[in-house]
Design a protein around this motif. Structure first.
Motif, short mmCIF file in Angstrom:
data_model
loop_
_atom_site.label_atom_id
_atom_site.label_comp_id
_atom_site.label_asym_id
_atom_site.label_seq_id
_atom_site.Cartn_x
_atom_site.Cartn_y
_atom_site.Cartn_z
N GLY A 1 29.55 39.04 30.75
CA GLY A 1 30.08 39.49 32.04
C GLY A 1 31.57 39.77 32.02
O GLY A 1 32.07 40.53 32.84
N LEU A 2 32.27 39.14 31.08
CA LEU A 2 33.71 39.36 30.97
C LEU A 2 34.04 40.54 30.07
O LEU A 2 35.22 40.86 29.89
CB LEU A 2 34.38 38.09 30.43
CG LEU A 2 34.33 36.87 31.34
CD1 LEU A 2 35.01 35.68 30.67
CD2 LEU A 2 34.96 37.16 32.69
N ASP B 1 40.36 41.70 30.39
CA ASP B 1 41.30 41.06 29.46
C ASP B 1 41.27 39.54 29.60
O ASP B 1 42.19 38.85 29.17
CB ASP B 1 42.73 41.57 29.68
CG ASP B 1 43.20 41.35 31.11
OD1 ASP B 1 42.39 40.88 31.94
OD2 ASP B 1 44.37 41.65 31.40
N LEU B 2 40.20 39.02 30.18
CA LEU B 2 40.08 37.58 30.41
C LEU B 2 39.42 36.89 29.23
O LEU B 2 38.44 37.37 28.66
CB LEU B 2 39.27 37.31 31.68
CG LEU B 2 39.89 37.79 32.99
CD1 LEU B 2 38.90 37.62 34.13
CD2 LEU B 2 41.17 37.03 33.28
N LEU C 1 33.30 36.03 40.81
CA LEU C 1 34.58 35.46 40.41
C LEU C 1 35.60 36.54 40.10
O LEU C 1 36.78 36.42 40.48
CB LEU C 1 34.39 34.54 39.21
CG LEU C 1 35.67 33.83 38.72
CD1 LEU C 1 36.26 32.95 39.82
CD2 LEU C 1 35.40 33.01 37.47
N LEU C 2 35.19 37.58 39.42
CA LEU C 2 36.12 38.68 39.11
C LEU C 2 36.64 39.33 40.39
O LEU C 2 37.83 39.69 40.48
CB LEU C 2 35.43 39.72 38.23
CG LEU C 2 35.12 39.29 36.79
CD1 LEU C 2 34.37 40.39 36.06
CD2 LEU C 2 36.41 38.94 36.05
N ASP C 3 35.77 39.49 41.38
CA ASP C 3 36.21 40.04 42.66
C ASP C 3 37.22 39.11 43.33
O ASP C 3 38.22 39.56 43.91
CB ASP C 3 35.02 40.25 43.59
CG ASP C 3 34.14 41.42 43.16
OD1 ASP C 3 34.62 42.25 42.35
OD2 ASP C 3 32.99 41.50 43.62
N MET C 4 36.99 37.80 43.25
CA MET C 4 37.92 36.83 43.84
C MET C 4 39.28 36.91 43.15
O MET C 4 40.33 36.89 43.81
CB MET C 4 37.34 35.42 43.74
CG MET C 4 36.07 35.20 44.54
SD MET C 4 35.24 33.64 44.18
CE MET C 4 36.38 32.46 44.93
#
Length: 336
Positions: free
Chosen positions: A95-96, A100-101, A310-313
């Motif tokens: 999902g990542l 760049d996480l 989480l990415l949206d947050m």
């Protein structure tokens, strides 16, 4: 007087390009799911601002670590043997992709004091967290609620107020599994539960009990396990010792069902002729003998939804508090 130059950040690029931070990140890192128009706008903003994706410099300016934590409060051996947990790790990592996480995996250590992981999370080491397989005494729920760290649970928290989570409808899945046994003609159906300090185990126990009560059948054959093969074997042996007339078993996980099948075979009980068995997860059920009838828990979709949330947050987008609940379904095998 010399004016100190402040390097542009990813947020600056996103703002200049008119896109979200997550879209800018994917565009910069060559990820998928970026439209040609957004890619072009980000490329132009990078040139115009002179942006350089230097991790250390960017962290100093934005106070971001460019990493998220995946917390699995289980011993590391469980990661290697539990297909659900392995699927969670794989799903978050995938999902990542295109961001760049970096992913930081946090596991429980034997003898670790409660709250150790929560303290680490609140110390600024990561930008966000996904929590899976949590237990009631982990102290992760109150710590995450009280702090400012963005987080998403895979699995319903005990107290979900103010927390984001995704889950499968565990009670509904247990009802489907148990009803399959009732429809087959089973009249004394046992359950092998998961740990009673986890909401998934409690919900599956409730679903089993609801179905049998509605059918007017006994709900006395209960043995508690721990979602492992060994736990399922021990629970199955307990059930047979206490209720030798049991003719159906709902195991709260496929690993526990695997242990149950081993014990039934050792004690000369034929499956499904003497005792029918239904599991829960649909992860590796085709590897058992007989092939396990089970309930599908869509772990890949669940983890993808948690990671996306989480990415949206992290990107500052509006994320509504309603949980994402997935609908389970029965996967037919040969054990029931």
């Amino acid at each position: 007087m010399v004016t100190k130059h402040i390097a542009p950040t990813l947020d600056d690029v996103a703002r200049a390009a008119g896109v979200s931070r997550s879209t800018a990140s994917r565009a910069i890192n060559g990820g998928e799911r970026v439209s040609p128009e957004a890619q072009q706008a980000v490329d132009a903003a990078i040139v115009r601002l002179g942006y350089a994706p230097n991790r250390a410099a960017r962290s100093l300016v934005t106070r971001r670590t460019d990493s998220i934590a995946l917390v699995v409060p289980e011993p590391d051996a469980r990661i290697l043997t539990d297909p659900f947990l392995a699927g969670v790790v794989r799903g978050v990592s995938e999902g990542l992709g295109g961001t760049d996480l970096q992913l930081v995996l946090l596991l429980a250590r034997p003898g670790e004091r409660p709250g150790h992981i929560a303290r680490y999370l609140n110390s600024g080491h990561v930008d966000g967290v996904i929590i899976a397989s949590h237990h009631k005494d982990d102290r992760l729920e109150p710590e995450l609620r009280a702090g400012s760290l963005p987080g998403v649970f895979v699995g319903r928290p005990f107290d979900s107020a103010g927390l984001h989570y995704v889950d499968v409808d565990n009670a509904a899945g247990a009802r489907v599994a148990t009803q399959r046994l009732v429809d087959r003609g089973c009249r004394h159906v046992a359950t092998l539960t998961g740990p009673q300090d986890m909401t998934a185990a409690l919900d599956r126990l409730d679903g089993w009990r609801q179905t049998l009560t509605r059918a007017g059948l006994p709900t006395d054959a209960v043995a508690h396990g721990d979602f492992t093969v060994q736990g399922g074997a021990a629970a199955m042996a307990q059930v047979l010792a206490e209720h030798p007339d049991v003719d159906g078993v709902f195991a709260a996980s496929d690993l526990m069902a695997t242990g149950a099948l081993q014990v039934l075979r050792e004690q000369g009980r034929r499956v499904p002729e003497d005792v029918a068995v239904v599991g829960f997860d649909a992860l590796g059920a085709e590897l058992t003998t007989p092939r396990l009838t089970t309930v599908l828990q869509p772990v890949v979709e669940m983890v993808a939804a948690a990671t996306s949330t989480l990415l949206d947050m992290l990107a500052g987008e509006v994320v509504y508090p309603e949980p994402r609940i997935f609908v389970p379904r029965l996967v037919e095998g040969d054990s029931a």
